[in-house]
Design a protein around this motif. Structure first.
Motif, PDB file in Angstrom:
ATOM      1  N   VAL A 150       0.844  -1.210   0.000  1.00  0.00           N
ATOM      2  CA  VAL A 150       0.000   0.000   0.000  1.00  0.00           C
ATOM      3  C   VAL A 150       0.875   1.254   0.000  1.00  0.00           C
ATOM      4  O   VAL A 150       0.593   2.220  -0.723  1.00  0.00           O
ATOM      5  N   ILE A 151       1.961   1.245   0.795  1.00  0.00           N
ATOM      6  CA  ILE A 151       2.867   2.406   0.839  1.00  0.00           C
ATOM      7  C   ILE A 151       3.493   2.655  -0.536  1.00  0.00           C
ATOM      8  O   ILE A 151       3.555   3.792  -1.019  1.00  0.00           O
ATOM      9  N   VAL A 152       3.956   1.565  -1.178  1.00  0.00           N
ATOM     10  CA  VAL A 152       4.550   1.698  -2.513  1.00  0.00           C
ATOM     11  C   VAL A 152       3.522   2.228  -3.512  1.00  0.00           C
ATOM     12  O   VAL A 152       3.809   3.106  -4.338  1.00  0.00           O
ATOM     13  N   THR A 153       2.307   1.694  -3.438  1.00  0.00           N
ATOM     14  CA  THR A 153       1.247   2.117  -4.367  1.00  0.00           C
ATOM     15  C   THR A 153       0.914   3.595  -4.182  1.00  0.00           C
ATOM     16  O   THR A 153       0.756   4.344  -5.153  1.00  0.00           O
ATOM     17  N   LEU A 154       0.807   4.032  -2.921  1.00  0.00           N
ATOM     18  CA  LEU A 154       0.531   5.451  -2.655  1.00  0.00           C
ATOM     19  C   LEU A 154       1.675   6.335  -3.139  1.00  0.00           C
ATOM     20  O   LEU A 154       1.456   7.429  -3.664  1.00  0.00           O
ATOM     21  N   TYR A 155       2.900   5.848  -2.970  1.00  0.00           N
ATOM     22  CA  TYR A 155       4.062   6.634  -3.370  1.00  0.00           C
ATOM     23  C   TYR A 155       4.105   6.853  -4.887  1.00  0.00           C
ATOM     24  O   TYR A 155       4.297   7.976  -5.357  1.00  0.00           O
ATOM     25  N   VAL A 156       3.935   5.770  -5.648  1.00  0.00           N
ATOM     26  CA  VAL A 156       4.022   5.902  -7.107  1.00  0.00           C
ATOM     27  C   VAL A 156       2.842   6.674  -7.675  1.00  0.00           C
ATOM     28  O   VAL A 156       2.916   7.201  -8.794  1.00  0.00           O
ATOM     29  N   ASN A 157       1.756   6.757  -6.913  1.00  0.00           N
ATOM     30  CA  ASN A 157       0.616   7.541  -7.362  1.00  0.00           C
ATOM     31  C   ASN A 157       0.697   8.991  -6.877  1.00  0.00           C
ATOM     32  O   ASN A 157      -0.205   9.785  -7.134  1.00  0.00           O
ATOM     33  N   GLY A 158       1.786   9.325  -6.159  1.00  0.00           N
ATOM     34  CA  GLY A 158       1.984  10.691  -5.695  1.00  0.00           C
ATOM     35  C   GLY A 158       1.090  11.081  -4.540  1.00  0.00           C
ATOM     36  O   GLY A 158       0.927  12.275  -4.247  1.00  0.00           O
ATOM     37  N   LEU A 159       0.490  10.093  -3.876  1.00  0.00           N
ATOM     38  CA  LEU A 159      -0.455  10.392  -2.799  1.00  0.00           C
ATOM     39  C   LEU A 159       0.182  10.328  -1.414  1.00  0.00           C
ATOM     40  O   LEU A 159      -0.343  10.907  -0.462  1.00  0.00           O
ATOM     41  N   LEU A 160       1.313   9.649  -1.312  1.00  0.00           N
ATOM     42  CA  LEU A 160       1.910   9.426   0.003  1.00  0.00           C
ATOM     43  C   LEU A 160       2.315  10.740   0.667  1.00  0.00           C
ATOM     44  O   LEU A 160       2.014  10.965   1.847  1.00  0.00           O
ATOM     45  N   GLU A 161       2.989  11.605  -0.083  1.00  0.00           N
ATOM     46  CA  GLU A 161       3.443  12.869   0.492  1.00  0.00           C
ATOM     47  C   GLU A 161       2.263  13.748   0.895  1.00  0.00           C
ATOM     48  O   GLU A 161       2.298  14.413   1.923  1.00  0.00           O
ATOM     49  N   LYS A 162       1.202  13.720   0.100  1.00  0.00           N
ATOM     50  CA  LYS A 162       0.015  14.524   0.418  1.00  0.00           C
ATOM     51  C   LYS A 162      -0.646  14.036   1.701  1.00  0.00           C
ATOM     52  O   LYS A 162      -1.089  14.831   2.528  1.00  0.00           O
ATOM     53  N   ILE A 163      -0.705  12.710   1.848  1.00  0.00           N
ATOM     54  CA  ILE A 163      -1.326  12.137   3.046  1.00  0.00           C
ATOM     55  C   ILE A 163      -0.511  12.464   4.286  1.00  0.00           C
ATOM     56  O   ILE A 163      -1.047  12.810   5.333  1.00  0.00           O
ATOM     57  N   ILE A 164       0.825  12.353   4.153  1.00  0.00           N
ATOM     58  CA  ILE A 164       1.707  12.619   5.294  1.00  0.00           C
ATOM     59  C   ILE A 164       1.563  14.059   5.780  1.00  0.00           C
ATOM     60  O   ILE A 164       1.654  14.342   6.975  1.00  0.00           O
TER      61      ILE A 164
END
Length: 399
Positions: A150-164
């Motif tokens: 899930v972390i990898v998927t969020l990262y490649v979709n550019g969502l991880l930084e926004k969520i953090i």
């Protein structure tokens, strides 16, 4: 290319500019951590950012790659970076961005599908969960794999930084970790208890070991261990008075789930006593009584009786045998007849698959697989009988 050297050069340029890592990150549209990793030499800026970084710092792209200045500070930009270099860098950035976009599109799809299937797998495992170390380990490993995916998927979709960057993210993480910790503690306790039971079952809680004919006492064994042995020892002699010489071994291991045991007695008789003992063995019979308690008189009423006789077999063991129990409740009791030497070997085995009986292999069945845990009570025994009403009763000795 020396990444560490390039990182130090980028750090010097930023300090000369008088800005923080986060200010540079905001200007370039990346995270502050990314800038930090560039400056420590752990990673390099994406090729698509090189032109922007060079223009911002007023340096040549080649200088960033080399990690040092090629021209002196203050020179006119047109002299530092000609149009050909800028054009090549821009086209390379566009090409790299295009290829990266194609790759990430595939990675995004795989990540989403993988996360979905892994979630379903964990749900199915938890739905039919039975506490044991293997299943617990499988659930934990699957859950960790899901989090990573899930972390990898969020990262490649550019969502991880926004969520953090969301204010409630840290609180949500803490609540989730506490919930997972509570669940983990529950299953850890279950696993520890299971492992403890297995350990105690393997090593035993208490051991009984006796040897030598002088230590044989049938009555004492029955009084103390009959329920553990699940046998009345009908094949065994009452005493050793008529035995000329022989061997005796009694081993009992108390476990959490069951009691593993064996009793083996090798008895040498004179010829007449041997024949008398064989006659006794051949006539062993138990009367099994189906009874109930009369609720009015409070007395036992006999409904039906069955006479159960010992079984003779000359193919199951190395010697002809009188068999009292053959696998019922995982108990094997028999007497082996060595007529040539006027010797009888009396044997009781309880759960023999757990025992090391290699030194008694002449007195056991040829194949270890013949000893198995039974799921039914259809194996032969003189000690029990199931009547038509489904009740199973213990025996009464035949006088």
């Amino acid at each position: 290319m020396d990444q560490v050297k390039t990182g130090k050069f980028l750090k010097e340029l930023r300090k000369a500019k008088g800005i923080t890592q986060q200010e540079l990150a905001d200007k370039l549209g990346v995270s502050g951590r990314s800038v930090s990793r560039w400056e420590t030499g752990n990673t390099m800026p994406d090729i698509s950012l090189l032109v922007d970084i060079a223009e911002y710092y007023d340096v040549d792209v080649r200088e960033i790659i080399e990690g040092e200045r090629i021209t002196e500070p203050g020179e006119v930009q047109s002299e530092m970076m000609d149009e050909d270099v800028r054009d090549v860098a821009t086209k390379m950035a566009d090409y790299a961005s295009s290829e990266k976009s194609k790759l990430l599109k595939f990675v995004r799809l795989i990540g989403i599908i993988g996360s979905l299937f892994l979630t379903i797998g964990i749900i199915l495992q938890c739905t039919s969960y039975e506490p044991n170390p293997a299943r617990f380990g499988a659930v934990i490993v699957s859950f960790i794999a899901l989090i990573a995916l899930v972390i990898v998927t969020l990262y490649v979709n550019g969502l991880l930084e926004k969520i953090i960057k969301k204010k409630g993210f840290a609180l949500a993480v803490k609540i989730s970790l506490i919930g997972l910790l509570v669940i983990a503690i529950k299953y850890i306790i279950i696993v520890c208890i299971t492992l403890g039971v297995i350990f105690l079952e393997l090593i035993g809680i208490e051991h009984v070991n006796k040897s030598g004919l002088e230590s044989y006492d049938k009555q004492a064994i029955l009084e103390k261990y009959e329920s553990d042995l699940n046998s009345g020892l009908e094949t065994f002699p009452d005493n050793t008075d008529k035995i000329l010489d022989g061997e005796y071994a009694f081993h009992l291991k108390y476990g959490i789930l069951d009691s593993d045991a064996y009793i083996i007695m090798k008895a040498h008789y004179n010829h007449e006593d041997y024949l008398q003992e064989e006659k006794r063995l051949s006539e062993i019979k138990c009367t099994i009584v189906n009874s109930r308690i009369n609720q009015l008189s409070k007395k036992e009423e006999i409904i039906d009786t069955v006479n159960s006789c010992i079984k003779y077999d000359d193919s199951m063991y190395k010697y002809p045998a009188y068999i009292a129990s053959d696998g019922y409740g995982d108990v094997y009791e028999y007497a082996l007849m060595d007529a040539e030497n006027d010797t009888i070997i009396y044997v009781l085995l309880s759960y023999p698959e757990y025992l090391n009986l290699s030194k008694y292999k002449d007195y056991t069945k040829p194949h270890k697989k013949d000893y198995k845990e039974n799921d039914s009570f259809n194996d032969f025994t003189i000690y029990y009988h199931t009547f038509d009403n489904g009740a199973t009763y213990n025996y009464y000795e035949e006088d």
